[in-house]
Design an enzyme around this catalytic site. Structure first.
Site, short mmCIF file in Angstrom:
data_model
loop_
_atom_site.label_atom_id
_atom_site.label_comp_id
_atom_site.label_asym_id
_atom_site.label_seq_id
_atom_site.Cartn_x
_atom_site.Cartn_y
_atom_site.Cartn_z
CB SER A 33 -0.92 0.00 1.22
OG SER A 33 -0.17 -0.16 2.41
CG HIS A 166 -43.07 21.21 -11.05
ND1 HIS A 166 -43.24 19.88 -10.76
CD2 HIS A 166 -43.74 21.89 -10.10
CE1 HIS A 166 -44.00 19.76 -9.69
NE2 HIS A 166 -44.31 20.96 -9.26
CB SER A 287 -16.18 23.55 -29.32
OG SER A 287 -16.14 22.64 -30.41
CE LYS A 293 -20.57 23.88 -27.83
NZ LYS A 293 -21.84 23.46 -27.24
CG ASN A 295 -18.64 24.08 -24.37
OD1 ASN A 295 -19.69 24.52 -24.84
ND2 ASN A 295 -17.76 23.40 -25.06
CD GLU A 300 -20.53 21.03 -19.39
OE1 GLU A 300 -20.72 20.01 -20.06
OE2 GLU A 300 -20.00 22.06 -19.86
CD GLN A 332 -2.74 -2.56 2.25
OE1 GLN A 332 -2.08 -2.87 3.25
NE2 GLN A 332 -2.47 -3.02 1.06
N1 ARG Z 1 -1.10 -1.31 5.42
C1 ARG Z 1 -2.03 -1.78 6.38
C2 ARG Z 1 -3.37 -1.06 6.20
O1 ARG Z 1 -3.41 -0.09 5.54
C3 ARG Z 1 -1.53 -1.54 7.75
C4 ARG Z 1 -2.02 -2.50 8.76
C5 ARG Z 1 -1.58 -3.85 8.38
N2 ARG Z 1 -1.74 -4.77 9.44
C6 ARG Z 1 -1.52 -6.06 9.24
N3 ARG Z 1 -1.62 -6.82 10.25
N4 ARG Z 1 -1.24 -6.55 8.05
O2 ARG Z 1 -4.39 -1.45 6.72
#
Ligand code: ARG
Length: 466
Positions: A33, A166, A287, A293, A295, A300, A332
């Site tokens: 992560s 409406h 455009s 145009k 826009n 949007e 995670q």
């Molecule tokens: N990277 C993990 C998360 O975002 C941290 C906690 C991970 N804990 C574990 N026991 N693998 O949740």
């Protein structure tokens, strides 16, 4: 059979002794992560420092180790801020990356930092610290937008526009009154974020993996140190609760929903059929094929971005649905939706305040539109009621008058008195006072009404609330 003390393949995670083979390259990338949670780095360091200070105060960590940790973390903070920190995928997440670097820098003291804690309570703490700061930023953004609305409204208390139901012309309203409707929505948004912040601001640290720790820790001290209002009361709940992220996303979805409504109106108003407003060029694009145009891209896109924010809310609800206690790796997946929600809302608010400040109002076009929709028909009915006609009968009489005016190709106040009297003999020439746009607006002079006097009072209130 390998002997017990034979060297094992090292997984970077720090649990190598338990495993016979390292994870595959693909699994490494799948489970890591660090590419997104490195955003938490500063909060991870803050949390670790508070934890280390508490360990020391509780005689769990010697003073020289605390000093080494503080020294190492100061250097790491500098590396992170300066972009020199080397993030390693094989170290999985922000927590292990920082802890490993700390150990490189200060040796065993770095390895002692994780005493009495787990990444499970660590990550929950980091996310809460991060989100708390984000909420404070969002509050500033909401307030700035409210203040842009009030500034624009100030100049348009007497600007009459058609109020719609409406999407058909209904009754005249002050443009300022219309703008202040959004002020109210944003005020409720701010209340929701403030309320959500109260539940964000509780400390999970100390829950460790799930059951708490056998060390004599002082959770209240860590809470105080990090500015948390309280510690979470149950360790299992502490590591697995993501309600705070879900309710934050719900509040964000509502904010974006409000802005999508406003955006839809800006888009309509900018259409030449309306021509009520013009947006500054910096919020629009042309455009590539149609030279004429202009826009309204920004409104949007705001309208479109509600889709992703609503999606993040549903993603988090789905993430948590059916999860058994306590921490699961599923969690995670909470970060990317949460991060993107914050980024989207903050950017949208910042752009929006600037855009509202640049709105040019075409009061003449608003007034022209008002003249085409019999916007004061209700005022004529109310007039008849004041002459003693039951409201339902007055409604019917006015409906016939409107039909007549429509056939004559004019608005109600353009009909001669004799014509109007065909629909009720009680109509006298003072009727024209209520058939005007100004008369109609001025008569709604109660709290929450559109009379310029009421709107001026509402504006003073609004400014005071900012
Ligand atoms: N990277 C993990 C998360 O975002 C941290 C906690 C991970 N804990 C574990 N026991 N693998 O949740």
């Amino acid at each position: 059979m390998q002997p017990e003390n034979a060297p094992r393949p090292t997984s970077a995670g720090g649990w190598s002794g338990r495993f016979d083979e390292p994870v595959s390259e693909l699994v490494k990338r799948y489970t890591a992560s660090v590419d997104f949670d490195r955003r938490l780095a500063e909060y991870d360091i803050q949390g670790s420092l508070a934890h280390a200070r508490m360990l020391n105060a509780c005689a769990i960590l010697p003073a020289e180790d605390l000093a080494a940790i503080e020294r190492g973390m100061a250097q790491i903070l500098g590396e992170v801020r300066g972009g020199a920190f080397v993030w390693r995928l094989e170290l999985e997440d922000v927590h292990l990356n920082i802890e490993r670097r700390l150990t490189e820098l200060v040796g065993d003291a770095g390895k002692r930092l994780h005493t009495g804690r787990s990444r499970n309570d660590q990550v929950a703490t980091d996310v809460r610290l991060w989100l708390r700061a984000a909420i404070d930023q969002i509050d500033i953004g909401l307030r700035a937008l409210q203040s842009a609305l009030v500034d624009l409204a100030d100049a348009h208390v007497d600007t009459a526009m058609p109020g719609f139901t409406h999407l058909q012309v209904a009754q005249p309203v002050s443009f300022a009154h219309h703008l202040l409707a959004y002020f109210e929505m944003l005020a409720r948004d701010r209340e929701r974020f403030v309320d959500c912040r109260r539940r964000v601001n509780r400390l999970p640290l100390g829950a460790a993996a799930l059951a708490g720790t056998s060390f004599p820790i002082d959770r209240a001290r860590v809470a105080r140190d990090l500015g948390f209002d309280a510690v979470s009361a149950n360790s299992l709940d502490a590591v697995s609760d993501r309600d705070f992220a879900i309710e934050f996303c719900a509040a964000a979805a509502l904010t974006m929903t409000h802005l999508s409504r406003f955006s839809e109106e800006l888009i309509l108003w900018m259409n030449p059929r309306f021509s009520f407003i013009d947006l500054a060029d910096r919020f629009c694009t042309g455009s590539s094929i149609m030279p004429q145009k202009k826009n309204p891209d920004v409104p949007e896109l705001v309208r479109g971005k509600v889709g992703r924010v609503n999606g993040h809310l549903v993603a988090l609800l789905t993430l948590m649905k059916g999860q058994p206690l306590a921490y699961n790796k599923d969690n995670q997946e909470d970060k990317e939706p949460l991060f993107d929600t914050v980024d989207t809302v903050l950017m949208t608010l910042t752009i929006y305040a600037d855009m509202v400040g640049g709105i040019r109002v075409n009061a003449r076009a608003m007034r022209e539109a008002l003249k085409q929709g019999f916007a004061t028909a209700t005022d004529l009915a109310d007039y008849l009621v004041r002459q003693g006609v039951p409201f339902r009968d007055a409604h019917e009489a006015v409906a016939r008058a409107v039909r007549h005016a429509e056939q004559a190709g004019c608005d109600l106040p353009d009909l001669p008195l004799a014509d109007l009297q065909r629909f009720s003999p009680l109509i006298r020439d003072d009727v024209y006072a209520v058939l005007t746009i100004e008369g109609s607006m001025a008569s709604r002079n109660h709290v929450g009404g559109t009379a310029p006097s009421a709107v001026r009072a509402a504006l003073i209130e609004a400014r005071a609330r900012l």
